[in-house]
Design a protein around this motif. Sequence first.
Motif, mmCIF file in Angstrom:
data_model
loop_
_atom_site.group_PDB
_atom_site.id
_atom_site.type_symbol
_atom_site.label_atom_id
_atom_site.label_comp_id
_atom_site.label_asym_id
_atom_site.label_seq_id
_atom_site.Cartn_x
_atom_site.Cartn_y
_atom_site.Cartn_z
ATOM 1 N N THR A 105 0.903 -1.201 -0.025
ATOM 2 C CA THR A 105 -0.006 -0.136 -0.078
ATOM 3 C C THR A 105 0.930 1.190 0.074
ATOM 4 N N PRO A 106 0.780 2.388 -1.068
ATOM 5 C CA PRO A 106 1.701 3.495 -0.936
ATOM 6 C C PRO A 106 1.149 4.192 0.037
ATOM 7 N N ASN A 107 0.370 4.294 0.343
ATOM 8 C CA ASN A 107 -0.246 5.442 1.785
ATOM 9 C C ASN A 107 -1.137 4.817 2.713
ATOM 10 N N ASP A 108 -1.317 5.592 3.685
ATOM 11 C CA ASP A 108 -2.290 5.122 4.895
ATOM 12 C C ASP A 108 -3.820 5.320 4.453
ATOM 13 N N ASP A 109 -4.348 5.621 3.396
ATOM 14 C CA ASP A 109 -5.467 5.753 2.787
ATOM 15 C C ASP A 109 -6.412 4.431 3.013
ATOM 16 N N PRO A 110 -7.348 4.230 3.940
ATOM 17 C CA PRO A 110 -7.911 2.842 3.997
ATOM 18 C C PRO A 110 -8.813 2.619 2.529
ATOM 19 N N LEU A 111 -9.058 3.488 1.757
ATOM 20 C CA LEU A 111 -9.695 3.312 0.535
ATOM 21 C C LEU A 111 -8.750 2.912 -0.744
ATOM 22 N N TRP A 112 -7.481 2.777 -0.241
ATOM 23 C CA TRP A 112 -6.542 2.501 -1.529
ATOM 24 C C TRP A 112 -6.930 1.115 -1.787
ATOM 25 N N SER A 113 -6.887 0.139 -1.051
ATOM 26 C CA SER A 113 -7.012 -1.357 -1.442
ATOM 27 C C SER A 113 -8.435 -1.469 -2.257
ATOM 28 N N LEU A 114 -9.384 -0.802 -1.627
ATOM 29 C CA LEU A 114 -10.761 -0.911 -2.389
ATOM 30 C C LEU A 114 -10.839 -0.408 -3.883
ATOM 31 N N ARG A 115 -10.091 0.908 -3.867
ATOM 32 C CA ARG A 115 -9.891 1.301 -5.356
ATOM 33 C C ARG A 115 -9.102 0.340 -6.100
ATOM 34 N N ARG A 116 -8.123 -0.209 -5.489
ATOM 35 C CA ARG A 116 -7.142 -1.140 -6.533
ATOM 36 C C ARG A 116 -7.943 -2.499 -6.993
ATOM 37 N N LEU A 117 -8.929 -2.852 -5.965
ATOM 38 C CA LEU A 117 -9.729 -3.874 -6.565
ATOM 39 C C LEU A 117 -11.022 -3.617 -7.086
ATOM 40 N N SER A 118 -11.254 -2.594 -7.604
ATOM 41 C CA SER A 118 -12.448 -2.310 -8.276
ATOM 42 C C SER A 118 -12.442 -1.448 -9.361
ATOM 43 N N CYS A 119 -12.895 -2.180 -10.473
ATOM 44 C CA CYS A 119 -13.021 -1.629 -11.804
ATOM 45 C C CYS A 119 -11.801 -1.163 -12.560
ATOM 46 N N ARG A 120 -10.826 -1.815 -12.036
ATOM 47 C CA ARG A 120 -9.383 -1.343 -12.922
ATOM 48 C C ARG A 120 -9.619 -2.480 -13.939
ATOM 49 N N ARG A 121 -8.255 -2.138 -14.915
ATOM 50 C CA ARG A 121 -8.252 -3.009 -16.039
ATOM 51 C C ARG A 121 -8.029 -4.419 -15.845
ATOM 52 N N ASP A 122 -7.377 -4.827 -14.798
ATOM 53 C CA ASP A 122 -7.131 -6.268 -14.151
ATOM 54 C C ASP A 122 -7.994 -6.731 -13.307
ATOM 55 N N THR A 123 -9.137 -6.137 -12.958
ATOM 56 C CA THR A 123 -10.067 -6.579 -11.891
ATOM 57 C C THR A 123 -11.323 -6.611 -12.412
ATOM 58 N N LEU A 124 -12.363 -7.352 -11.832
ATOM 59 C CA LEU A 124 -13.712 -7.285 -11.948
ATOM 60 C C LEU A 124 -14.141 -6.065 -11.656
ATOM 61 N N CYS A 125 -15.459 -5.592 -11.874
ATOM 62 C CA CYS A 125 -15.970 -4.444 -11.628
ATOM 63 C C CYS A 125 -17.484 -4.623 -11.145
ATOM 64 N N ASN A 126 -17.542 -4.208 -9.810
ATOM 65 C CA ASN A 126 -19.039 -4.075 -9.114
ATOM 66 C C ASN A 126 -19.429 -2.480 -9.204
ATOM 67 N N ARG A 127 -20.510 -2.167 -9.876
ATOM 68 C CA ARG A 127 -20.691 -0.714 -10.000
ATOM 69 C C ARG A 127 -21.151 -0.145 -8.705
#
Length: 503
Positions: free
Chosen positions: A409-431
Amino acid sequence: MRTLRRTKTAKRRLATTVGCLIALSLASCGLFGEAGPVRIAAMGPINPAASPLDGELSATNLALLDATAQGLVSFDGAGQIDTGLADRWTVTTDGRSYIFRLREAKWTNGRKVTAQDVAAILRNYLAPNSRHILKDDFPEVETIRAMTDVVIEIRLAVPQPAILELLAQPSMAIVNKGMGWGPMRGRRVGRAMLLTPVPDPLAEDPEAAEAAANDPAASIELVGTSPAGALARFKNGYADGVIGGRFSTLPYYAASNIGRSRLVVDPAPGLFGLAFVRAEGFLATDANRDALARAIRRERLIAAFGLSEWQPQLSLRPSVHTRDGGPTPMLPAWAAYDEASRQTQARRAVDAWLAAGRTIEPLRIAVPDTPGGRILYAYVAADFATIGVPSRRVAMASTADLRLIDEVTPNDDPLWSLRRLSCRRDTLCNRDAQQLIDQATRNIDAGQRSAQLTEAEAVLARYTPFIPIATPLRWSVAAQRLSGLRANARAQHPLNHVIAAPN
């Protein structure tokens, strides 16, 4: 089991190969002398022209960039925020404006570094079509502008207390058309890069400053090589440290017989596991993806690598060192069961799928083609096979059904991992999850933001876009001389902080 036997054979061959490399004399290389510069062997190729806009970079190139073209801020040897190109900064009371004052610095062609240069470079990094690996991690940034020749402002739509950690990442190095500014300068010496401190441009005696910068004891020789080659250099006394270790290369360390006291393992939070790339066939249902997540016997897999510091992880969001004690990561519903019970539950989901007359095509699992990657795949494949799911290993760049994510994780933002796992080119996307993540990103109310984060995490946990396996593994090897190379939660070891102080 055939896969596991092949893995054991490969490990024996690996030990023999590394043993031979360690036995080789490297004196003919002539890269490192017996005294003088600190000598660092990094795992991965070295390219003095590497740019953050090239996408993901090798550990060697990141170390080189961090030494020769630090960002606005940097990390010190303990992983704490330190000065960089900016020697000081202020944050407005609303938390939405970060104002940096640049130090006196020059590009390698001698031209002065200006705030206009830096603002343009940062805007280029975060542009929509950029290949920068962190471009999606700055959603709060509204504008980046030069206020004067030496002052730059980053204006945010909402406060982001963890933005300094992002700006300190080596990939945020300030590079201008291949030119850096410091704190070190590099030149080729054979296969290595010789790094020397940039003289203080404000020194009263420029000649004395130049002489001090050229003191061999203040220099670093950085070479990029293979994992086995890097460890062989250290073993034979031709390197004071090795950087860039991951799970994929840990078997090389195990085969090297380098003393355990020399190993530095970073307690770095992040994501290590398999992301679902597509939701088709057997993978189309949440229940089947969840069954695969249950099936992996994490303790057994990690034990195969023989490193007690490496820990299993069950949550989508890692336990990060937050400033505000943010919400605790959510464990899956099956976390309370032992591994045997989880596999039984997973087998029921597979049996139900097959009982309906449906088939399961072999899952293509993309992992690195390295000793560690092959061991990882062998254990995952065996666990999948136990519940009746076939698989095959494919290259990381190949078309896959599941692909390894291995990121700190590049910083302490708790949203980082959720952003990383949602709707990226290499992940699934739950709207639904993505909408909650976007709302939390824009929300200035801390309580509402926390509630939206928790709700988004719950939606993603039910959707199962990712199989968490463990914490990321980052390791280095350091001789006693490198007292500055210390384990830290950022897994950052800037070269200008590991160097031994001159006598």
